[in-house]
Design an enzyme around this catalytic site. Structure first.
Site: not given
Ligand code: ARG
Length: 496
Positions: A159-160, A281, A287, A289, A294, A329
């Site tokens: 601990t610590h 290294s 070394k 590593n 990391e 995304k």
């Molecule tokens: N590329 C767009 C997205 O990933 C797809 C949907 C686009 N829809 C629109 N009404 N412009 O959200």
């Protein structure tokens, strides 16, 4: 009118989109990763439209033949650079039109890119959740194997980052197995909410056709259809949940990585990282590593960043779809890739790790890690714990002054501090301390053996779940080749 071929819907405009606007708004470099999902969704949608008699059967046949051709070329198409298209949805529709011409125009009936992208992402997430679970299982298996190989090995628990009480190495490793089990629980939980089919929500309000949404869900292996079209096109909770679960995975991996960095240092010397998982290294020839550990620790920052970034994108959005959502995304895909790679590399590092039990034992026997046991000895002989704590504190101080360890003290020396000490307090070692902690969840060998067995049992249960998910995921090639189903009561060969 626009001259660019991606203007599948340019009728309203007098001029083409400015080049910089196209560059600014394209998502293809990111969402092309959803090509297989977009094809699967398109095939299912087309089959449903035909089955419901919403589009002409001959158009449906042409579309399916064209999509099947794209499926055959999917691996090349997934990497081909084609800047004509704005996103993966226009790419698929555009390539289809290049192959089959006019009938391609029927495919987008009763569909919007808004429900399309939600579908693609949900399909992707379902697969990624299964892949992530599988990678966690592999790491858990590596940790369990290491624990099994070293069931008697004791090291100091901390601990610590100060030596605290001795524990079994297996107990320490099983702590990570537990964290990862909860991570698996979170991924499975996230799956339940990702497993909802949004197509049929249209742009936002639904679609004025007799869609059979349940049929699409069945073709794509979804358990349910979404209940509200506005929500379905704008909800990204399922990505947030996945990112939150991945963030905790990353945090857990980062903690393990930190321990491997510490343990492999000369100061600890508890483990040796295999040469294949270490780096040298450029200047210091001696070394070795722990760069992999990391990097696992360091990459966690990006994963947590992706979670916060997506929450920030969502927080101010009015219903329903807004283009902001396109920003969901990049960070998400990066986090999935990153965490999956970290899991794989950590598993490899653990599989090849060499423990150094003698170093661990030496550390466990020094630094007074059995002091609590000595206090417990007095408690069992009638002294209140707080008082016993004080007595042993004085003993430790005396030992520090004389350079001795607790197990070296004679009975007379102990009795100098309290007459309650008897012979069983003399020569108390780390093994005694560990064996004494025989409560459920404690570090006693019997308890740890049970933990190990329970964890191994849970592993096979989760493997079955992964298998179940994989079987429900649409098989793109099979989906593309299956004969067209007619609407109930309609001859599918009509018009052939
Ligand atoms: N590329 C767009 C997205 O990933 C797809 C949907 C686009 N829809 C629109 N009404 N412009 O959200």
């Amino acid at each position: 009118m626009s001259e660019t071929p991606d203007k599948l819907w340019g009728g309203r405009f007098e001029k083409p989109t400015a080049r910089r606007v196209e560059e600014f708004s394209t998502s293809l470099p990111v969402d092309r990763r959803l090509l297989r999902e977009d094809l699967a969704g398109s095939i299912a949608h087309c089959r449903m439209l035909a089955r419901q008699g919403i589009i002409p059967l001959d158009a449906a046949r042409a579309i399916l033949a064209g999509l099947a051709e794209l499926v055959e070329q999917v691996d090349q198409l997934a990497v081909a650079q084609d800047s004509r298209w704005e996103d993966v949805h226009s790419l698929v529709e555009g390539l289809l039109r290049e192959r089959i011409g006019e009938p391609a125009g029927w495919l987008h009936t009763a569909r919007s890119r808004n429900d399309q992208v939600a579908l693609d992402e949900r399909l992707y997430t379902r697969r990624a959740l299964a892949d992530g679970a599988s990678a966690i299982l592999d790491l858990q298996a590596a940790l369990l194997a290491l624990a099994r190989r070293h069931q008697d090995v004791i090291l100091p628990g901390y601990t610590h980052l100060q030596r605290a009480q001795p524990v079994l190495l297996a107990h320490h490793l099983l702590a990570y197995v537990e964290m990862l089990s909860r991570d698996l629980g979170r991924l499975r939980d996230a799956y339940v909410r990702a497993d909802v089919m949004p197509l049929g929500s249209g742009a936002l309000a639904g679609a004025p056709y007799p869609l059979d949404r349940a049929y699409v869900a069945q073709l794509l292996g979804f358990s349910a259809i979404s209940a509200n079209s506005l929500d379905a096109v704008s909800d990204r909770d399922f990505l947030v949940e996945h990112l939150a679960a991945l963030s905790l995975v990353a945090v857990h991996l980062s903690r393990l990585a930190e321990e491997l960095v510490l343990w492999s240092s000369a100061e600890f010397g508890f483990v040796e990282i295999d040469d294949s998982y270490a780096t040298g290294s450029s200047i210091m020839p001696q070394k070795k590593n722990p760069d992999v550990a990391e990097l696992v620790r360091g990459k966690t920052g990006r994963v947590l960043g992706a979670l916060v970034a997506l929450l920030t994108v969502l927080k101010g959005l009015p219903l329903a779809y807004n283009r902001d959502l396109q920003e969901d995304k990049q960070g998400y895909f990066d986090a999935v890739d990153t965490v999956h790679a970290c899991l794989e590399l950590t598993a490899g590092m653990v599989q090849t790790l060499r423990a150094r039990p003698e170093r661990m034992a030496a550390a466990a026997e020094s630094s007074f890690s059995t002091a609590t046991d000595l206090a417990d000895h007095l408690v069992r002989r009638g002294m209140p714990f707080r008082q016993a704590h004080h007595v042993v504190g004085q003993i430790v101080r005396a030992c520090l002054a004389s350079g001795r360890e607790l197990h070296q003290l004679t009975l007379d020396e102990l009795r100098h501090f309290s007459p309650l000490f008897d012979q069983t307090a003399v020569g108390l070692y780390a093994t005694d301390s560990v064996r004494a902690r025989n409560v459920p969840g404690g570090t006693a060998p019997e308890q740890v053996r049970q933990q190990l067995e329970r964890a191994e049992g849970a592993l096979s249960e989760t493997r079955q779940w992964v298998q179940w998910v994989r079987e429900r995921l649409p098989n793109l090639e099979r989906l593309a080749r299956a004969p067209l189903e007619a609407a109930p009561g309609v001859d599918s060969r009509a018009g052939a």
